[in-house]
Write a protein that holds these residues in place. Structure first.
Motif, PDB file in Angstrom:
ATOM      1  N   LEU A   1     -12.631 -15.849 -32.772  1.00 33.36           N
ATOM      2  CA  LEU A   1     -13.218 -16.172 -34.025  1.00 33.36           C
ATOM      3  C   LEU A   1     -13.535 -14.485 -34.715  1.00 33.36           C
ATOM      4  CD1 LEU A   1     -15.941 -18.902 -33.566  1.00 33.36           C
ATOM      5  CD2 LEU A   1     -13.657 -19.099 -34.530  1.00 33.36           C
ATOM      6  N   ALA A   2     -13.822 -13.751 -33.728  1.00 32.96           N
ATOM      7  CA  ALA A   2     -14.217 -12.301 -33.946  1.00 32.96           C
ATOM      8  C   ALA A   2     -13.263 -11.682 -34.350  1.00 32.96           C
ATOM      9  CB  ALA A   2     -15.055 -11.677 -33.110  1.00 32.96           C
ATOM     10  N   ALA A   3     -11.880 -11.941 -33.364  1.00 32.95           N
ATOM     11  CA  ALA A   3     -10.820 -11.049 -33.615  1.00 32.95           C
ATOM     12  C   ALA A   3      -9.501 -11.891 -33.420  1.00 32.95           C
ATOM     13  CB  ALA A   3     -10.720  -9.737 -32.542  1.00 32.95           C
ATOM     14  N   PRO A   4      -9.355 -12.840 -34.316  1.00 24.94           N
ATOM     15  CA  PRO A   4      -8.261 -13.827 -34.383  1.00 24.94           C
ATOM     16  C   PRO A   4      -6.778 -13.040 -33.995  1.00 24.94           C
ATOM     17  CG  PRO A   4      -8.976 -13.609 -36.523  1.00 24.94           C
ATOM     18  CD  PRO A   4      -9.798 -12.713 -35.948  1.00 24.94           C
ATOM     19  N   THR A   5      -6.215 -14.132 -33.393  1.00 28.91           N
ATOM     20  CA  THR A   5      -4.764 -13.641 -32.994  1.00 28.91           C
ATOM     21  C   THR A   5      -3.904 -14.287 -33.769  1.00 28.91           C
ATOM     22  OG1 THR A   5      -4.783 -15.583 -31.511  1.00 28.91           O
ATOM     23  CG2 THR A   5      -5.226 -13.190 -30.542  1.00 28.91           C
ATOM     24  N   GLY A   6      -4.170 -15.246 -34.594  1.00 25.31           N
ATOM     25  CA  GLY A   6      -3.450 -15.820 -35.763  1.00 25.31           C
ATOM     26  C   GLY A   6      -3.696 -15.384 -37.014  1.00 25.31           C
ATOM     27  N   PRO A   7      -3.515 -15.933 -38.216  1.00 22.58           N
ATOM     28  CA  PRO A   7      -3.462 -15.797 -39.461  1.00 22.58           C
ATOM     29  C   PRO A   7      -4.853 -15.941 -39.998  1.00 22.58           C
ATOM     30  CG  PRO A   7      -2.541 -17.811 -39.372  1.00 22.58           C
ATOM     31  CD  PRO A   7      -2.670 -17.508 -38.091  1.00 22.58           C
ATOM     32  N   SER A   8      -5.817 -16.611 -39.325  1.00 14.27           N
ATOM     33  CA  SER A   8      -7.177 -16.950 -39.721  1.00 14.27           C
ATOM     34  C   SER A   8      -7.819 -15.634 -39.973  1.00 14.27           C
ATOM     35  CB  SER A   8      -7.904 -17.614 -38.997  1.00 14.27           C
ATOM     36  OG  SER A   8      -7.121 -19.067 -38.837  1.00 14.27           O
ATOM     37  N   PRO A   9      -8.702 -15.541 -41.004  1.00 16.82           N
ATOM     38  CA  PRO A   9      -9.305 -14.442 -41.130  1.00 16.82           C
ATOM     39  C   PRO A   9     -10.663 -14.344 -39.997  1.00 16.82           C
ATOM     40  CG  PRO A   9     -10.360 -15.917 -42.808  1.00 16.82           C
ATOM     41  CD  PRO A   9      -8.872 -16.362 -41.988  1.00 16.82           C
ATOM     42  N   ALA A  10     -11.290 -13.037 -39.843  1.00 17.48           N
ATOM     43  CA  ALA A  10     -12.186 -12.893 -38.820  1.00 17.48           C
ATOM     44  C   ALA A  10     -13.570 -13.398 -39.326  1.00 17.48           C
ATOM     45  CB  ALA A  10     -12.381 -11.591 -38.385  1.00 17.48           C
ATOM     46  N   LEU A  11     -14.287 -14.234 -38.910  1.00 17.74           N
ATOM     47  CA  LEU A  11     -15.538 -14.728 -39.201  1.00 17.74           C
ATOM     48  C   LEU A  11     -16.821 -13.758 -38.912  1.00 17.74           C
ATOM     49  CD1 LEU A  11     -15.713 -18.409 -37.791  1.00 17.74           C
ATOM     50  CD2 LEU A  11     -14.780 -17.506 -39.911  1.00 17.74           C
ATOM     51  N   SER A  12     -17.766 -13.963 -39.826  1.00 15.95           N
ATOM     52  CA  SER A  12     -19.097 -12.929 -39.989  1.00 15.95           C
ATOM     53  C   SER A  12     -19.759 -13.123 -38.587  1.00 15.95           C
ATOM     54  CB  SER A  12     -19.878 -12.995 -41.014  1.00 15.95           C
ATOM     55  OG  SER A  12     -20.350 -14.417 -41.054  1.00 15.95           O
ATOM     56  N   VAL A  13     -20.515 -12.324 -37.978  1.00 23.20           N
ATOM     57  CA  VAL A  13     -21.299 -12.293 -36.807  1.00 23.20           C
ATOM     58  C   VAL A  13     -22.247 -13.735 -37.119  1.00 23.20           C
ATOM     59  CG1 VAL A  13     -23.347 -11.628 -35.544  1.00 23.20           C
ATOM     60  CG2 VAL A  13     -21.293 -10.273 -36.314  1.00 23.20           C
ATOM     61  N   SER A  14     -23.000 -13.781 -38.291  1.00 23.32           N
ATOM     62  CA  SER A  14     -23.941 -15.074 -38.522  1.00 23.32           C
ATOM     63  C   SER A  14     -23.024 -16.314 -38.518  1.00 23.32           C
ATOM     64  CB  SER A  14     -24.398 -14.812 -39.952  1.00 23.32           C
ATOM     65  OG  SER A  14     -23.522 -14.884 -40.970  1.00 23.32           O
ATOM     66  N   THR A  15     -21.856 -16.420 -38.817  1.00 23.51           N
ATOM     67  CA  THR A  15     -20.993 -17.429 -39.093  1.00 23.51           C
ATOM     68  C   THR A  15     -20.800 -17.872 -37.398  1.00 23.51           C
ATOM     69  OG1 THR A  15     -20.109 -17.330 -41.074  1.00 23.51           O
ATOM     70  CG2 THR A  15     -19.104 -18.698 -39.421  1.00 23.51           C
ATOM     71  N   ILE A  16     -20.440 -16.959 -36.681  1.00 22.50           N
ATOM     72  CA  ILE A  16     -20.196 -17.240 -35.313  1.00 22.50           C
ATOM     73  C   ILE A  16     -21.248 -17.623 -34.401  1.00 22.50           C
ATOM     74  CG2 ILE A  16     -19.330 -15.969 -33.088  1.00 22.50           C
ATOM     75  CD1 ILE A  16     -17.509 -14.020 -34.861  1.00 22.50           C
ATOM     76  N   ASP A  17     -22.256 -16.931 -34.910  1.00 26.42           N
ATOM     77  CA  ASP A  17     -23.805 -17.459 -33.883  1.00 26.42           C
ATOM     78  C   ASP A  17     -24.030 -18.882 -34.610  1.00 26.42           C
ATOM     79  OD1 ASP A  17     -25.755 -16.632 -32.383  1.00 26.42           O
ATOM     80  OD2 ASP A  17     -27.006 -16.026 -33.864  1.00 26.42           O
ATOM     81  N   ARG A  18     -23.739 -19.247 -35.800  1.00 27.32           N
ATOM     82  CA  ARG A  18     -24.078 -20.666 -36.361  1.00 27.32           C
ATOM     83  C   ARG A  18     -22.873 -21.662 -35.667  1.00 27.32           C
ATOM     84  NH1 ARG A  18     -22.292 -23.187 -40.575  1.00 27.32           N
ATOM     85  NH2 ARG A  18     -20.659 -23.384 -39.139  1.00 27.32           N
ATOM     86  N   ARG A  19     -21.776 -21.214 -35.487  1.00 30.45           N
ATOM     87  CA  ARG A  19     -20.940 -21.935 -34.705  1.00 30.45           C
ATOM     88  C   ARG A  19     -21.181 -22.340 -33.216  1.00 30.45           C
ATOM     89  NH1 ARG A  19     -15.078 -21.638 -36.572  1.00 30.45           N
ATOM     90  NH2 ARG A  19     -15.242 -21.977 -38.614  1.00 30.45           N
ATOM     91  N   LEU A  20     -21.692 -21.375 -32.776  1.00 33.08           N
ATOM     92  CA  LEU A  20     -22.287 -21.454 -31.201  1.00 33.08           C
ATOM     93  C   LEU A  20     -23.289 -22.516 -31.203  1.00 33.08           C
ATOM     94  CD1 LEU A  20     -22.009 -20.840 -28.088  1.00 33.08           C
ATOM     95  CD2 LEU A  20     -23.379 -18.804 -28.712  1.00 33.08           C
TER      96      LEU A  20
END
Length: 365
Positions: free
Chosen positions: A100-119
Motif C-alpha cells: 500500500l505504501a510502495a505499490p509494485t503495480g499501477p495503483s497509487p501509494a496511499l497516505s499513512v493515515s489511510t494505511i492506518d485506517r486500513r489496518l
C-alpha cells in the motif's frame, strides 16, 4: 498476445471469483448465531436477528462501509498473491501494508493515515470472524513504524468557512423551498459546528424514525439539538442570530414551516420543481455538494482555478469555520464540537491568535 475474447473471459472469471470471495466473507461475517447444541425457535431466532442488528449498529454506517471495502480489497490482494486472508498472518499483513505504501503495480501509494485506517479495518473484520489480530506483532508494528517514519506528512486540512464566507454562500441561494432548506443546512451546520452526517440524520422529534441520529427542540432563545454522534450523545445549543437574515434558528423555522414538516427527518429531498418536500431523508453527500456549489457561486478564493477552489472546501469546513471564528473561551467551542480534548479542537482552528502568550519573553529573552 491474448485475444480480446480471452481477455474478456479472464476479466469475467476474476469478477466471478471476487463475487464468490465476497459471498464467502459475508457468510463468515454472520458470526452471531445460536450455539450448535441449542434448538432454534421463533423467539430465539428473532433474538439472533436483533443481536446482529445491534452488532451492526456498534459502528457508524460509513465506518461499516469503509471496513467492508477494506476487507474486500485485502481479500482480493490475498487471492492475487496466491494466499488466503484467513486465518490472519502478520507476515502477509506486513507485506500488504508495504504494498500500500510502495505499490509494485499501477495503483497509487496511499497516505499513512489511510494505511492506518486500513489496518484498523482488517483488525475489526478479523474480530467479527472470531480471530484476533495483534497489531503489536513485529511483522506489522515495525513495518507500520517504518512507513510512518518515511512517508508521514502533516495532515492536509480543509479551508475554514469564515463568517464573511458563509454569508456570501447563503446569499447565492434562492428563496424557493429548496433554497430555504439549503440555507438552513448551511447556517445550522456552521453555527452548530456539525458534521454533515449529523446535519442530515436529525429528526423533528425523538424516535420519529428508526435511523434517527437525534432530534431538535426549538425554544424562544434558540434551538437545542440532541445528537447521537461519533463520540456518543451530546447536546448542541444554537442561539438566535442578530438578524433574521443570518439567524440559523429562523432559517430552520422557515424551512420546517413552508415544507410542512412536523415529523420525521428534518432535511429531506424536494420535488424536481423545488415546490414540494418529499419523505426521503437527504444524503450527507448533499451537504458536501452544497458547500462546493455555493463556494463557487459566491466567488470565495476566486483567484484560484476552479479545481483548486473545490479541493479546498468540504463538509469539515463548517466545523473548522466555527472553531476558527468564535471569539469565546476555547472550552465552549470544544463542547460545541463534541471533542474529548482541547488539542483536537485546536486542530480545527485555522486562524487563531498565535503568540498570545509569548513564552520567549516570559523566560527573560
Amino acid at each position: 498476445m491474448a485475444s480480446e475474447d480471452e481477455k474478456s473471459r479472464s476479466s469475467h472469471s476474476d469478477a466471478l471469483q471476487d463475487a464468490q470471495v465476497d459471498e464467502r466473507d459475508q457468510v463468515k461475517s454472520d458470526t452471531i448465531a445460536l450455539p450448535s447444541h441449542v434448538a432454534g425457535s421463533g423467539t430465539l431466532d428473532r433474538l439472533v436477528e436483533n443481536a446482529r442488528d445491534y452488532a451492526k449498529a456498534s459502528t457508524a454506517e460509513n465506518t461499516n462501509k469503509a471496513y467492508a471495502a477494506d476487507w474486500k480489497h485485502f481479500a482480493r490482494w490475498c487471492r492475487l498473491k496466491g494466499t488466503d486472508p484467513l486465518p490472519p498472518s502478520p507476515e502477509m499483513i506486513g507485506l500488504y501494508l508495504t504494498d500500500l505504501a510502495a505499490p509494485t503495480g499501477p495503483s497509487p501509494a496511499l497516505s499513512v493515515s489511510t494505511i492506518d485506517r486500513r489496518l484498523s479495518g482488517l483488525a475489526w473484520n478479523y474480530a467479527q470472524r472470531g480471530f484476533s489480530l495483534d497489531r503489536k506483532d513485529r511483522h506489522i508494528a515495525t513495518v507500520l513504524a517504518g512507513i510512518k517514519r518515511k512517508h508521514a506528512r502533516p495532515p492536509v486540512q480543509k479551508e475554514a468557512i469564515l463568517p464573511e464566507d458563509i454569508l456570501a454562500m447563503v446569499a447565492t441561494l434562492p428563496f424557493d423551498l429548496r433554497g430555504l432548506r439549503d440555507r438552513a443546512i448551511l447556517l445550522i451546520g456552521y453555527a452548530g459546528g456539525l458534521r454533515r452526517s449529523e446535519i442530515v440524520s436529525m429528526d423533528v422529534g425523538k424516535d420519529d424514525t428508526p435511523d434517527s441520529g437525534g432530534w431538535i427542540e426549538i425554544l424562544d432563545d434558540g434551538a437545542v439539538l440532541t445528537l447521537n454522534a461519533k463520540t456518543g450523545w451530546r447536546e448542541v445549543e444554537i442561539g438566535r442570530g442578530s438578524t433574521d437574515q443570518t439567524c440559523p434558528v429562523h432559517a430552520l423555522e422557515q424551512w420546517l414551516h413552508f415544507a410542512k414538516i412536523d415529523f420525521g427527518p428534518v432535511f429531506v429531498r424536494t420535488s424536481r420543481d423545488g415546490k414540494n418536500a418529499l419523505e426521503a431523508r437527504l444524503s450527507d453527500k448533499h451537504v458536501a455538494r452544497l458547500i462546493k456549489t455555493t463556494v463557487l457561486k459566491s466567488g470565495i478564493r476566486a483567484e484560484l482555478p476552479e479545481k483548486e477552489r473545490l479541493a479546498l472546501f468540504s463538509g469539515h469546513s463548517l466545523r473548522a469555520g466555527l472553531a476558527s471564528s468564535a471569539e469565546v473561551d476555547e472550552r465552549y467551542v470544544q463542547k460545541q464540537l463534541g471533542h474529548a480534548s482541547a488539542e483536537m479542537t485546536r486542530r480545527y482552528q485555522r486562524r487563531r491568535d498565535r503568540f498570545r502568550v509569548n513564552l520567549t519573553q516570559a523566560a527573560g529573552l
